[in-house]
Design a protein around this motif. Structure first.
Motif, mmCIF file in Angstrom:
data_model
loop_
_atom_site.group_PDB
_atom_site.id
_atom_site.type_symbol
_atom_site.label_atom_id
_atom_site.label_comp_id
_atom_site.label_asym_id
_atom_site.label_seq_id
_atom_site.Cartn_x
_atom_site.Cartn_y
_atom_site.Cartn_z
ATOM 1 N N GLY A 1 -3.275 1.851 -2.819
ATOM 2 C CA GLY A 1 -2.107 2.651 -3.153
ATOM 3 C C GLY A 1 -2.073 3.140 -4.600
ATOM 4 O O GLY A 1 -1.758 4.298 -4.864
ATOM 5 N N ALA B 1 0.508 3.597 6.150
ATOM 6 C CA ALA B 1 0.376 2.278 5.515
ATOM 7 C C ALA B 1 1.325 1.350 6.258
ATOM 8 O O ALA B 1 2.303 0.856 5.710
ATOM 9 C CB ALA B 1 0.712 2.367 4.031
ATOM 10 N N ALA C 1 0.834 -1.203 0.000
ATOM 11 C CA ALA C 1 0.000 0.000 0.000
ATOM 12 C C ALA C 1 0.871 1.255 0.000
ATOM 13 O O ALA C 1 0.643 2.176 -0.791
ATOM 14 C CB ALA C 1 -0.944 -0.008 1.201
ATOM 15 N N ALA D 1 1.393 3.795 -3.172
ATOM 16 C CA ALA D 1 0.872 5.155 -2.996
ATOM 17 C C ALA D 1 1.986 6.173 -3.216
ATOM 18 O O ALA D 1 1.804 7.163 -3.941
ATOM 19 C CB ALA D 1 0.262 5.315 -1.605
#
Lengths: 253, 639
Positions: free
Chosen positions: B448, B225, B44, B48
């Motif tokens: 993400g 995350a 994630a 991201a």
């Protein structure tokens, strides 16, 4: 078969990056079972040290199942110890004999400075990847995944190279402290696959240059890296890298 | 504060599209002026950070490991789901949505789960474009296999190392942005506090794990995350350094923590071998495609070698009890059944194990085929146990694996603190009370790659670029809090006689016994008392060595264990209040006649989000009602 192997440990202790290090002996460490992994054995030793009011031995390790690549010990002179295809977190004490003396050191290489005790800085490997170890695509809509068929054998070979866990054992094992196996594996994966073709020349040139900038040595084809690699990444990857490099410098990009 | 899920109006199928059409955009010139902090670099976080960097934001990414590639996502084995329907076996976005919401025992938010299913296909396309070497068929197309809780084959995989290959894809995309100067990477940094200014997340306080210094970073938004909290149980399949500290410190700064009692116990792990053990090892769920689970029918056979027990004396209990799904029932069902046959005294090995047997599959497909699919897992099993699973069946037992609970987030993945977004396992959003196999990788990358880039932009479009700096008094205060806690550990550590790990192990035992696979009101109340005792001991009798101004992993662990103790209490409290059984939360008082989880939809069809009210105060419970407009709530049946 023993639950108290009475092992003697000779461990590298170094207070910090600038401090002088030295081996410290821990004799007949109690409570070591043959079923423990090497890192669990160090956990037991550390608990003993803390109870004696001493500072614990620092070492890296995370997943403890041989995939994260964080553990990085040289055991009796061999990166990850003497067992083939094994990270040190997966090395079990059953492969030692009662009363053995075991020497534990960090991964040694100029490009891997010691942070403390058995912990080293392997940021150089990230910087090699940052120099081109990727396919330059942004996040966003892409063609359907099955729109591009890839020969299974080629895909499998790419996977074999991609299985590298980035632990740096290849560097520690190499008398030249070369990162060629690590770098070669990524170059091989991406140059075998059609997705990586567009930038293959630029990639190999930049990644190989970065190896030099970081202070890794050259490859003399000794093969120690392959022998130490816990994922048994093949030496062929270095040949691919050299071929790709020659191709790159003789072509325009 | 009322919990507003901000789910867009309109039919389920159109919600995400209509959201995307209505989001505010940030111009390229303004993106350059916006700083975003991303904490954690697993699937994630890395996806991201890479995606936001590509868009032009200034990203600062932080991880506790020596490299972003070490995040625990790397250890995910089996695969990633997507609704591609390549095998033409009847899959669709709707079916993936339905299986996921049913698998979660109807305790997830419909709109989030539907969006997850919608973007699943784009994830596969994205990863293939990055050069992720998924398994392929001889024709060159992608291969699929099946996983628990589904009757279609929708799982994409890369041998038994799918998480590794997907993470390396995201990691490489991240490092490409580092090279481009759009992401600044901070390794060996642990987030120890969130800085909130005027109700908005404005930065973080981190400890530099190399030299122990405390550092401050400001930004226009913070993305957390940082994974799940399975390590609260001490023994789990999670990596050694996985922890809940960043999320827990956000909770203490006003982010609600939802459904902390929803934890997943994975049925196929290598059983515990001794007290020294620090973690348990997972054997991928994909093995249940070909392995058959059994125990001896007769108690007196449990000590016999497996090959001496004839077929008619073996109880293939999952196949008998659940003929439609057989060995591929969801994880919670498989785990509870393993526990119950072991409780009956029919467990093998040391008594806490069942067999996972590949002899039929090897006879049918040949050893080579099994090796191709699971070679690395068999190798790992042999390494750890010194037994050859090609010849003797594996011994397996359930272990803590994943946490469905986490920080509460709305449809935009924003927490109850404005500007604090939470992604991947760290949030509570998509898996309800039980996660299906191969859905964690899907969710991490969905958040993400395909959700946060839009929702964070929608938030930043309303923000002024000139935010606060680390000179703001809130940073100084948070820094002082962090230093006070660290110095407290060091000072107390010289006086006590019990190590961090000794307290940690005690906490783990209490949680596993009382807040584990099955729970009772009585046991949970006992657990609250026991956790309070552990907390008291930890605060008064801790033995810790080393200093705060140096690399000191035991000091790091002390902070994490302090948080696990508090979180453990909240998990227990949540399990105690939820007078029903659902998914991974099994209360013995609430079960059907044949021992399945008995939900109470009338009273408990909500997400329970807890609000921190101050040290020593009882947290407040807020309820987000779960409204099911598109699926009918039913008793989950896999028979």
């Amino acid at each position: 078969m023993s639950d108290d192997m009475k092992l003697n440990l000779r461990v590298w202790r170094q207070a910090g990056p600038e401090a002088a290090g030295a081996f410290v002996d821990y004799k007949a460490v109690p409570g070591i079972s043959e079923h423990m992994s090497f890192l669990e054995m160090l956990d037991v030793l550390n608990e003993m040290l803390i109870h004696r009011g001493e500072v614990a031995i620092e070492f890296d390790g995370d997943c403890r199942e041989g995939i994260c690549g964080q553990c990085s010990l040289t055991v009796n002179g061999q990166a990850h110890g003497g067992e083939r295809g094994t990270t040190v977190c997966q090395l079990h004490m059953r492969s030692f004999r009662e009363g053995d003396t075991i020497v534990v050191e960090p991964f040694r290489a100029k490009a891997f400075p010691v942070i403390k005790d058995l912990v080293v800085d392997r940021g150089a490997l990230d910087r090699i990847i940052a120099a081109g170890g990727y396919v330059s695509v942004n996040t966003g809509p892409k063609p359907d995944a099955n729109g591009m068929r890839i020969n299974k054998d080629i895909s499998d070979r790419a996977f074999d190279a991609a299985a590298c866990i980035g632990c740096g054992a290849c560097v520690a094992a190499c008398p030249n402290a070369s990162a060629s196996l690590f770098t070669g594996a990524k170059i091989t994966q991406l140059s075998l696959l059609p997705q990586g073709d567009a930038e293959r020349n630029r990639r190999v040139a930049r990644m190989v240059d970065q190896m030099d900038i970081e202070g890794f040595g050259n490859c003399s084809n000794l093969g120690e890296c392959e022998a130490a690699c816990p994922k048994e990444i093949s030496l062929d990857n270095i040949a691919v890298m050299k071929r790709e490099y020659l191709r790159a410098i003789f072509s325009k990009f | 504060m009322t919990l507003d899920s901000k789910v867009p109006a309109g039919p389920l199928q159109n919600k995400w599209d209509s959201y995307l059409e209505s989001v505010k955009l940030v111009s390229p010139a303004n993106k350059r002026k916006m700083d975003v902090i991303v904490v954690g670099t697993g699937l994630a976080g890395a996806s991201a950070a890479a995606s936001l960097g590509e868009l032009g934001y200034n990203v600062k990414a932080f991880c506790i490991q020596d490299s972003p590639r070490r995040a625990h996502s790397i250890a995910a084995q089996g695969g990633i789901n997507a609704a591609k329907n390549y095998p033409n076996d009847g899959d669709s976005v709707w079916r993936l949505f339905y299986d996921t919401i049913k698998g979660g025992d109807f305790r997830a938010r419909e709109a989030n789960v539907y969006r997850l299913a919608q973007v699943s296909n784009a994830i596969i396309d994205q990863c293939v474009a990055q050069g992720v070497p998924f398994a392929r068929e001889y024709g060159g197309e992608l291969a699929n296999r099946s996983f628990g809780g589904a009757q279609v084959s929708r799982t994409f995989y890369a041998r038994g190392q799918t998480g590794q290959q997907l993470l390396l894809g995201a990691y490489q995309a991240l490092l490409r942005q580092v090279d481009a100067g759009k992401v600044e990477m901070f390794t060996r940094r642990e987030m120890l506090d969130l800085v909130v200014v005027d109700g908005k997340a404005r930065g973080i306080i981190v400890r530099n794990l190399v030299d122990g210094s405390i550092e401050k970073y400001a930004a226009n938004a913070v993305i957390l995350a940082t994974g799940g909290y399975g390590r609260a149980y001490y023994l789990s399949t999670n990596a050694f350094n996985s922890n809940a500290t960043a999320a827990w410190r956000c909770y203490k700064r006003g982010a609600y923590f939802a459904n902390p009692s929803y934890v997943q116990i994975h049925p196929t792990c290598i059983p515990q071998a001794g007290d020294y053990q620090s973690k348990l090892t997972l054997m991928s769920e994909s093995l249940r495609n070909d392995g058959r689970v059994w125990v001896p029918k007769k108690k007196e056979d449990v000590k016999k070698p497996a090959h001496q027990i004839p077929n008619e004396d073996r109880d293939y209990y999952l196949e008998t009890r659940y003929p439609s799904f057989g060995n591929l029932v969801p994880r919670d069902v498989a785990s509870r059944n393993a526990k119950s046959v072991c409780d009956e005294g029919r467990g093998v090995g040391a008594g806490r194990a069942v067999y996972l047997d590949f002899s039929d599959a090897i006879a049918r497909q040949g050893q080579k085929a099994i090796e191709d699919k699971y070679g690395n897992l068999f190798h790992m099993y042999a390494k750890i146990t010194a037994e050859n699973p090609y010849e003797t069946p594996m011994g397996i037992y359930p272990a803590i694996h994943y946490t469905m609970g986490g920080l509460w987030v709305d449809y935009e993945l924003q927490s109850t603190v404005a500007g604090l977004f939470v992604a991947g396992e760290a949030n509570f959003s998509d898996h309800g009370a039980n996660r299906l196999g191969a859905s964690a990788l899907m969710q991490g990358l969905a958040d993400g790659y395909f959700v946060l880039p839009f929702t964070v932009g929608n938030y930043l479009a309303r923000e002024k670029a000139s935010g606060v700096t680390v000179e703001h008094p809130a940073f100084k205060e948070a820094e002082a809090d962090v230093k006070r806690q660290i110095n407290g550990f060091i000072e107390r550590g010289t006086k006590g006689d019990t190590t961090v790990n000794e307290y940690y192990r005690r906490l783990g035992e209490v949680l596993w016994d009382k807040v584990g696979m099955s729970r009772t009101e009585e046991g949970l109340k006992q657990a609250l008392g026991q956790i309070a005792e552990i907390k008291q001991g930890f605060e008064t009798n801790l033995l810790l060595t080393g200093t705060s101004e140096s690399f000191n992993k035991m000091l790091e662990l002390a902070g994490r264990v302090a948080d696990f103790i508090e979180l453990g209490e909240l998990m227990t409290r949540d399990a105690l209040h939820r007078n029903e059984s659902c998914g991974g939360h099994f209360r013995e008082e609430f079960q059907t006649a044949d021992g399945e989880a008995l939900r109470d939809d009338e009273n408990f069809a909500y997400a329970g989000a807890w609000q921190f009210k101050g040290p020593g105060e009882e947290p407040a419970l807020h309820k987000e009602a779960l409204v099911f407009e598109n699926v009918e709530l039913s008793q989950r049946s896999y028979k």
